[in-house]
Design a protein around this motif. Structure first.
Motif: not given
Length: 123
Positions: A38-40, A43, A45, A88, A90-91, A93, A118
């Motif tokens: 996942r990547q917020a 930030k 991955r 937290e 959230t991101g 995927y 998402q």
């Protein structure tokens, strides 16, 4: 080569559950290690979970006990069941595939990636 398409993301409240799916095509699926990352926003991955071709699963510490990864080699599907979701989590995927069973936490080791789905968890 493995082609991957994720689905199942959405907007949920904290404490809710979601199930992500990744449909794979290509002969290599059954012998591939499958990973979820996942990547917020803003930030890098990060590793979430991985499952080896035989079904052994591994998790990041931050999702251990809340997420469950599974695969169905007959249907070429890998799933990520997420419970007790937190903001937290959230991101975007991603589902990914790699040959071999080692270094499954490393983004660079994966050869094939989906477009991502998402997940947004509101407080």
């Amino acid at each position: 080569q493995v082609q991957l398409v994720e689905s199942g993301g959405g907007l949920v409240q904290a404490g809710a559950s979601l199930r992500l799916s990744c449909a794979a095509s290509g002969r290599a699926f059954s012998t591939s290690t499958m990973g979820w990352f996942r990547q917020a926003p803003g930030k890098e991955r990060e590793f979430v979970a991985a499952i080896l071709r035989g079904g052994t699963a591994y998790y990041a510490d931050i999702v251990q006990g809340r997420f469950t990864v599974s695969r169905d080699n007959a249907k070429n599907i890998v799933s990520l069941e997420m419970s007790n979701l937190k903001p937290e989590d959230t991101g975007l995927y991603y589902c990914a595939a790699k040959p071999g069973m080692f270094a499954f936490k490393s983004v660079d080791q994966y050869e094939n990636w989906g477009q991502g789905t998402q997940v947004v968890v509101s407080p």
